[in-house]
Design an enzyme around this catalytic site. Structure first.
Site, PDB file in Angstrom:
ATOM      1  N   LYS A  27       0.696  -6.634   2.249  1.00 10.57           N
ATOM      2  CA  LYS A  27      -0.060  -5.381   2.219  1.00 10.57           C
ATOM      3  C   LYS A  27       0.347  -4.477   3.382  1.00 10.57           C
ATOM      4  O   LYS A  27       0.442  -3.266   3.228  1.00 10.57           O
ATOM      5  CB  LYS A  27      -1.553  -5.692   2.292  1.00 10.57           C
TER       6      LYS A  27
ATOM      7  N   GLU B 122     -11.005  -5.394   2.205  1.00 10.25           N
ATOM      8  CA  GLU B 122     -10.266  -6.136   1.181  1.00 10.25           C
ATOM      9  C   GLU B 122     -11.110  -7.291   0.620  1.00 10.25           C
ATOM     10  O   GLU B 122     -11.003  -7.677  -0.538  1.00 10.25           O
ATOM     11  CB  GLU B 122      -8.958  -6.674   1.755  1.00 10.25           C
TER      12      GLU B 122
ATOM     13  N   ASP C  86       0.816  -1.212   0.000  1.00 12.59           N
ATOM     14  CA  ASP C  86       0.000   0.000   0.000  1.00 12.59           C
ATOM     15  C   ASP C  86       0.855   1.270   0.000  1.00 12.59           C
ATOM     16  O   ASP C  86       0.509   2.253  -0.650  1.00 12.59           O
ATOM     17  CB  ASP C  86      -0.930   0.022   1.228  1.00 12.59           C
TER      18      ASP C  86
ATOM     19  N   ASN D 139      -4.938  -2.471  -4.615  1.00 16.05           N
ATOM     20  CA  ASN D 139      -6.114  -2.652  -3.737  1.00 16.05           C
ATOM     21  C   ASN D 139      -5.934  -1.806  -2.479  1.00 16.05           C
ATOM     22  O   ASN D 139      -6.368  -2.174  -1.395  1.00 16.05           O
ATOM     23  CB  ASN D 139      -6.264  -4.134  -3.372  1.00 16.05           C
TER      24      ASN D 139
ATOM     25  N   ASP E 172     -10.446  -3.069  12.507  1.00 13.27           N
ATOM     26  CA  ASP E 172      -9.470  -4.004  11.940  1.00 13.27           C
ATOM     27  C   ASP E 172      -8.984  -5.009  12.976  1.00 13.27           C
ATOM     28  O   ASP E 172      -8.952  -6.215  12.731  1.00 13.27           O
ATOM     29  CB  ASP E 172      -8.276  -3.242  11.354  1.00 13.27           C
TER      30      ASP E 172
ATOM     31  N   HIS F  92      -4.718  -9.568   3.875  1.00 14.57           N
ATOM     32  CA  HIS F  92      -3.616  -9.736   4.826  1.00 14.57           C
ATOM     33  C   HIS F  92      -4.092 -10.087   6.235  1.00 14.57           C
ATOM     34  O   HIS F  92      -3.501 -10.912   6.927  1.00 14.57           O
ATOM     35  CB  HIS F  92      -2.780  -8.463   4.867  1.00 14.57           C
ATOM     36  N   ARG F  93      -5.196  -9.468   6.647  1.00 11.94           N
ATOM     37  CA  ARG F  93      -5.635  -9.681   8.033  1.00 11.94           C
ATOM     38  C   ARG F  93      -6.217 -11.080   8.235  1.00 11.94           C
ATOM     39  O   ARG F  93      -6.070 -11.660   9.304  1.00 11.94           O
ATOM     40  CB  ARG F  93      -6.632  -8.611   8.467  1.00 11.94           C
TER      41      ARG F  93
END
Ligand code: DC
Length: 688
Positions: A445, A371, A52, A117, A343, A417-418
Site C-alpha cells: 500500500k 484500513e 494507492d 482501499n 499514523d 500495511h502499518r
C-alpha cells in the site's frame, strides 16, 4: 516484494546503514490530483509507486489526463553512495485537465472508478468529481465500503453537488452527477472523523471559486498536520488559502491552479517511523541513516522524531536526512497525546513493548476508521506477543515485555500495511524468537519493498537465519522442490550443483582438463568465480551460461571437479554467503552434512533410478534434445556412484535428515510435505 502467504522474520539483533525511503503516500496522491487539475504539464519526481498511487493514476487516466512514466534512474549516484536499497521512486509527467479559464475539461462519457482501499484517493476524488460534475460511480474493496464518507457527502450536498449512495447511507459506493453550485452560504464540514474530508474540499473548491468560498469546520479538527500538508501543496500549485484558526478556511475568488512545472515528493515520514524505531531498538554499530526526509519536512509525522527521542532514541537531523542510534535502554515509557502523529504513533505501540513501564497513547480515535480498526488490531497482536494491553475508545495502553515473557506469534495484519510494518520490529525481542507476519504483501500500500529494506539494514547471528537443506542424487527433483519451497517462504535459493557446473565450465574454457593434476588451478578459479544468479539465469561474468552448464555433459563434468577436495574448499565461502535474511533453501549433495550442518531442517530426496531416468528423459525431449533412456539411466547411476564414493563430502543423508522418496509424489505433494515439516519445526501454526 514478498508475495508469500506469510513471512517469518528471524530474531534480529543489530541494525545500521543508510536507506532512501519511498515517497510519501499523502503527498504523492495530493500532488497527482493537483497536477491533474492544472492546465499543462507537471513533472512529478520521486512519486511513490504503491497500490494507492496506482489507484489514483488509473483514475486520472480514466478522466482523460495524460500520464507518462519516465524511466530515468532517479538519483542513481546518490543511491549507490549511500548503499540505499529502496529506490527513491519514479518520475511521472501529468498532463492536466485544466482549461484556460481555470475550469477543467469534463469527460464526455460516464466513468466507473475502482478505488480499492485507498482513502487518499477516495475522498479527494469524490470532492473533485462532484464539483466538476459528470456521471461517475466510485467503489472500492469491501473495507472501503465500511469507511465513512457521510460528512464529506453532506458538505458536498450543501454546496449543491449531486452525490448518491449506492449501498449503505454514509459509505461508498457512490454515484455522482452534475452540480448546481450554491456558493453563498459557508460550507460546513465535520473535522472530527477524518481530516481527509476537509482536504478533499480544499482541493476541489478552487475549481468553483467564482466568489470567495468559506469553509467552516464543525467539531475539533483532528490530524491537523495533514491539513498543513494540503495547504502547503495548494500553495505550490498557486492556491493561497486564508486560514482563520483551525475553524475557518477561505478560498478567494478567482483562485486557480497553476502548475509548478516540476515538483519533488518527500520521502514518507510515516514510513520513516519504522526505521527511526529500528535505530532506537537495535544495537547499532553505525547509525541508521534515512535519506529523503528530515527536519524541513512538511509532513506532520516527522514529529514522531520527538516522540522517539522522548523514549530514548538519539537522533540527529538535517533538512532531508535523519540519523538514529539507540540511546537509553530499555526505552523510556511514554504518555502521549498522539493526535498530531496518528499514523506514526502505531510504531510507538510496538516500541512500548521494549520500555521500562506501561505507555499510553491518547487521542487516537481516528485509528478505529482506518484500513482496519487499528486500536483493536494493535491491542490484539501485542497480546499475542505476550503483552498486557488495555484499550479505550480513543486510547491504548501497552505494558512492556521483559526477557522471558515474549511469546512466539503469528501476526495477523488485517490488510493493513502499518500493522505489518510495526510488528516486524518485534523481531528484536530479547527472547530470540522469530516473528511471523501474515500476508506480508499488504505493505505494498505504501512501501512495497519494506521487508527487503528492513533486511538490508538488519543483522543477526548467522545461527538465527534458517537454512533448509535438500540433498539427494541426480535428477531426484531437488532443484524444483527447493526453489518452490523457497518461493513459498520468501527465502533465498542456492543451487550448489550450479557452482560445480560453472566451475567445470570455467576450467574447460581456461583450457584446464578436469584432472586431479589441475586441482589447485581449478580451485583457484573456483575461489574467484564471478558467478551470479538472476532468476533462472546463471551468469559467469557477463556471459549467460545457463544452458551450457545444464547439459548432461555439464553435469558429468561437475561431478568430476566435485571430487577434488581443494575445489570443494574453494567453494565453501561462496556457499555460506547465501545464508542471508530471511532464510535459505539450499540444494545439493552435502548441504546438510558439510555446508550447513546446523540447518534446522534437512531433507534427503530420493526416487528410484528408473523414475529419475524417465523424468530426465522427458525433460530433455520436451526441450527438443534427443535422448536414450538406457544411456541416461546408466549415466546417472555412474554419476551417483562417483558422488557417493568420493573421499570428501560423499553423497549420503545427514544423520538427522528427513527421507523423502518422491517416486510416486507430484511436485506439489513434495512441496507440501517439506512445508509441513517446516511448519511443525517452527511451531507457529500450533501456537496461534
Ligand atoms: O545437482 P547437480 O546435478 O547440478 O550437480 C552436479 C554435480 O555437482 C553432481 O553430480 C555432484 C556435484 N555436486 C556436489 O558434489 N555437491 C553439491 N553440493 C552439489 C553438486
Amino acid at each position: 516484494m514478498f508475495a508469500t502467504p506469510f513471512l517469518d522474520l528471524p530474531h534480529l539483533t543489530q541494525a545500521g546503514g543508510a536507506i532512501h525511503l519511498p515517497g510519501s503516500k499523502s503527498i504523492s496522491n495530493r500532488v497527482l490530483l493537483l497536477s491533474a487539475l492544472c492546465q499543462g504539464q507537471t513533472l512529478v519526481h520521486d512519486l511513490l509507486d504503491s497500490d494507492d498511487t496506482r489507484v489514483m493514476l488509473v483514475a486520472l487516466k480514466q478522466l482523460g489526463c495524460g500520464v507518462e512514466h519516465l524511466h530515468e534512474a532517479a538519483h542513481p549516484a546518490a543511491a549507490k553512495d549511500i548503499g540505499a536499497v529502496a529506490s527513491p521512486g519514479s518520475s511521472v509527467r501529468i498532463t492536466g485537465l485544466g482549461l484556460a479559464d481555470g475550469r477543467v475539461q469534463k469527460p464526455a462519457a460516464a466513468i466507473e472508478f475502482f478505488i480499492g482501499n485507498a482513502g487518499t484517493a477516495m475522498r479527494p476524488l469524490t470532492a473533485a468529481l462532484a464539483v466538476m460534475g459528470g456521471a461517475f460511480t466510485l467503489q472500492g474493496v469491501a473495507r472501503m465500503h465500511e469507511r465513512p464518507i457521510g460528512d464529506l457527502v453532506d458538505a458536498l450536498r450543501m454546496l449543491g453537488c449531486h452525490v448518491d449512495y449506492l449501498g449503505q447511507d454514509g459509505y461508498p459506493p457512490l454515484q455522482i452527477g452534475s452540480p448546481q453550485l450554491k456558493l453563498d452560504a459557508p460550507i460546513q464540514v465535520r473535522g472530527d472523523v477524518s481530516s481527509q474530508f476537509l482536504t478533499a474540499l480544499l482541493m476541489a473548491l478552487p475549481l468553483a471559486a467564482e466568489k470567495d468560498i468559506l469553509i467552516e469546520v464543525m467539531g475539533e479538527l483532528i490530524s491537523k498536520p495533514y491539513i498543513e500538508i494540503t495547504l502547503n501543496l495548494l500553495a505550490r500549485f498557486g492556491i493561497q488559502i486564508e486560514r482563520q484558526g483551525w475553524e475557518r478556511f477561505v478560498i478567494s475568488a478567482g483562485s486557480r491552479y497553476i502548475s509548478p512545472g516540476e515538483i519533488h515528493v518527500e520521502a514518507d515520514a510515516s514510513s520513516a517511523s519504522y526505521f527511526i524505531a529500528l535505530g532506537a531498538l537495535a544495537g547499532t554499530e553505525k547509525p541508521v541513516r534515512i535519506q529523503g526526509v528530515g527536519a524541513a519536512s512538511i509532513q506532520g509525522d516527522i514529529r514522531f522524531v520527538q516522540a522517539a527521542q522522548q523514549m530514548g532514541a538519539v537522533i540527529e537531523s538535517g533538512p532531508n536526512w535523519l540519523e538514529i542510534q539507540r540511546g537509553v535502554w530499555p526505552l523510556k515509557s511514554i504518555d502521549l497525546d498522539c493526535n498530531h502523529i496518528p499514523d506514526a504513533a502505531m510504531t510507538l505501540a510496538v516500541m512500548a513493548l521494549y520500555a521500562d513501564g506501561p505507555s499510553t497513547l491518547h487521542n487516537i480515535a481516528s485509528w478505529r476508521v482506518k484500513e482496519t480498526d487499528r486500536i483493536a488490531a494493535m491491542a490484539q497482536e501485542c497480546r499475542k506477543l505476550g503483552a498486557t494491553v488495555e484499550e479505550g475508545p480513543d486510547w491504548l495502553r501497552v505494558h512492556p515485555l521483559a526477557q522471558g515473557q515474549w511469546q512466539q506469534a503469528s501476526i495477523h495484519t488485517y490488510d493493513d500495511h502499518r500493522v505489518a510494518m510495526c510488528f516486524s520490529l518485534a523481531a528484536f525481542n530479547p527472547d530470540h524468537l522469530p516473528v511471523r507476519i501474515e500476508d506480508p504483501q499488504c505493505v505494498a500500500k505504501t512501501f512495497p519493498d519494506y521487508f527487503e529494506a528492513l533486511f538490508s539494514l538488519s543483522r543477526t547471528d548467522t545461527a538465527c537465519i534458517p537454512v533448509i537443506c535438500i540433498d539427494g542424487p541426480t535428477a531426484s527433483g531437488k532443484g524444483s522442490l527447493a526453489s518452490q519451497v523457497a518461493a513459498r517462504l520468501g527465502y533465498h535459493y542456492l543451487d550448489s550443483g550450479a557452482l560445480y557446473r560453472v566451475t567445470a565450465y570455467a576450467a574447460l574454457q581456461a583450457g584446464l582438463a578436469l584432472e586431479p593434476d589441475n586441482e589447485m588451478a581449478i580451485a583457484a578459479l573456483a575461489a574467484k568465480l564471478p558467478v551470479r544468479f538472476s532468476g533462472e539465469q546463471v551468469l559467469l561474468g557477463s556471459q549467460d551460461v545457463s544452458d551450457a552448464i545444464r547439459s548432461e555433459e555439464g553435469g558429468m563434468n561437475a561431478s568430476k571437479v566435485s571430487t577434488l577436495p581443494a575445489v570443494r574448499t574453494a567453494l565453501l565461502a561462496l556457499q555460506h554467503s547465501f545464508q542471508r535474511l530471511p532464510g535459505l533453501l539450499a540444494d545439493g549433495r552435502d548441504m546438510g552434512t558439510v555446508i550447513f550442518p546446523q540447518a534446522p531442517l534437512k531433507v534427503f530426496l530420493t526416487a528410484s533410478a528408473d523414475k529419475r531416468a524417465l523424468r530426465r528423459y522427458k525433460q530433455l525431449i520436451s526441450k527438443g534434445f534427443s535422448a536414450k533412456l538406457d544411456t541416461l539411466r546408466a549415466d546417472l547411476e555412474a554419476r551417483d556412484a562417483r558422488d557417493r564414493s568420493r573421499s570428501v563430502a560423499p553423497l549420503t543423508p545427514a544423520q538427522d535428515a528427513m527421507q523423502l522418496d518422491n517416486s510416486h509424489l507430484s511436485i506439489e505433494q513434495s512441496v507440501a510435505q517439506v512445508l509441513d515439516w517446516w511448519q511443525r519445526r517452527q511451531g507457529f501454526s500450533t501456537l496461534n
